[in-house]
Design a protein around this motif. Structure first.
Motif, PDB file in Angstrom:
ATOM      1  N   GLN A  17       0.846  -1.185   0.000  1.00  0.00           N
ATOM      2  CA  GLN A  17       0.000   0.000   0.000  1.00  0.00           C
ATOM      3  C   GLN A  17       0.881   1.234   0.000  1.00  0.00           C
ATOM      4  O   GLN A  17       2.070   1.171   0.336  1.00  0.00           O
ATOM      5  N   ASN A  18       0.271   2.364  -0.339  1.00  0.00           N
ATOM      6  CA  ASN A  18       0.986   3.652  -0.307  1.00  0.00           C
ATOM      7  C   ASN A  18       2.296   3.587  -1.080  1.00  0.00           C
ATOM      8  O   ASN A  18       3.331   4.079  -0.614  1.00  0.00           O
ATOM      9  N   VAL A  19       2.264   2.973  -2.247  1.00  0.00           N
ATOM     10  CA  VAL A  19       3.458   2.820  -3.078  1.00  0.00           C
ATOM     11  C   VAL A  19       3.787   4.159  -3.723  1.00  0.00           C
ATOM     12  O   VAL A  19       2.941   4.779  -4.361  1.00  0.00           O
ATOM     13  N   VAL A  20       5.023   4.617  -3.532  1.00  0.00           N
ATOM     14  CA  VAL A  20       5.485   5.892  -4.079  1.00  0.00           C
ATOM     15  C   VAL A  20       6.835   5.682  -4.744  1.00  0.00           C
ATOM     16  O   VAL A  20       7.738   5.085  -4.151  1.00  0.00           O
ATOM     17  N   GLY A  29      15.734   5.993  -8.934  1.00  0.00           N
ATOM     18  CA  GLY A  29      14.920   6.620  -7.909  1.00  0.00           C
ATOM     19  C   GLY A  29      14.771   5.725  -6.703  1.00  0.00           C
ATOM     20  O   GLY A  29      15.490   4.736  -6.549  1.00  0.00           O
ATOM     21  N   THR A  30      13.813   6.087  -5.865  1.00  0.00           N
ATOM     22  CA  THR A  30      13.545   5.340  -4.649  1.00  0.00           C
ATOM     23  C   THR A  30      12.092   4.886  -4.664  1.00  0.00           C
ATOM     24  O   THR A  30      11.192   5.682  -4.907  1.00  0.00           O
ATOM     25  N   THR A  46      11.822   0.436   1.780  1.00  0.00           N
ATOM     26  CA  THR A  46      12.380   1.329   0.764  1.00  0.00           C
ATOM     27  C   THR A  46      13.409   0.566  -0.059  1.00  0.00           C
ATOM     28  O   THR A  46      14.188  -0.225   0.480  1.00  0.00           O
ATOM     29  N   LEU A  47      13.382   0.819  -1.380  1.00  0.00           N
ATOM     30  CA  LEU A  47      14.319   0.165  -2.293  1.00  0.00           C
ATOM     31  C   LEU A  47      14.894   1.204  -3.241  1.00  0.00           C
ATOM     32  O   LEU A  47      14.152   1.963  -3.869  1.00  0.00           O
ATOM     33  N   THR A  59      20.805  -3.929 -16.850  1.00  0.00           N
ATOM     34  CA  THR A  59      21.288  -4.435 -15.570  1.00  0.00           C
ATOM     35  C   THR A  59      20.595  -3.672 -14.448  1.00  0.00           C
ATOM     36  O   THR A  59      20.074  -2.575 -14.648  1.00  0.00           O
ATOM     37  N   TYR A  60      20.613  -4.239 -13.273  1.00  0.00           N
ATOM     38  CA  TYR A  60      20.059  -3.578 -12.096  1.00  0.00           C
ATOM     39  C   TYR A  60      21.212  -3.093 -11.236  1.00  0.00           C
ATOM     40  O   TYR A  60      22.138  -3.831 -10.949  1.00  0.00           O
ATOM     41  N   GLY A  61      21.166  -1.824 -10.857  1.00  0.00           N
ATOM     42  CA  GLY A  61      22.189  -1.288  -9.963  1.00  0.00           C
ATOM     43  C   GLY A  61      23.339  -0.611 -10.671  1.00  0.00           C
ATOM     44  O   GLY A  61      24.362  -0.339 -10.060  1.00  0.00           O
TER      45      GLY A  61
END
Length: 63
Positions: A17-20, A29-30, A46-47, A59-61
């Motif tokens: 929920q409350n995904v931002v 981003g975050t 947080t990711l 790629t990721y990162g």
């Protein structure tokens, strides 16, 4: 292409929920959300989100 503030798709949305998504101005981003745990309780999570093109390979990162 997204508008820059749309959270990335994923199965996490089924139990969050409350995904931002907050862009960082550099393509990443975050991602912040209230996520449900197996026991039914909720925790803020947080990711750091960063997908890069490294010489033609996503790629990721970063590279």
């Amino acid at each position: 292409m997204s508008n820059g503030n749309t959270p990335p798709p994923g199965s996490y949305q089924q139990t969050s929920q409350n995904v931002v998504f907050t862009p960082d101005g550099g393509g990443g981003g975050t991602l912040t959300a209230l996520c449900q745990k197996i026991d039914g309780s909720w925790v803020q999570s947080t990711l750091k989100y960063d997908v890069a093109n490294c010489n033609g390979v996503l790629t990721y990162g970063g590279c």
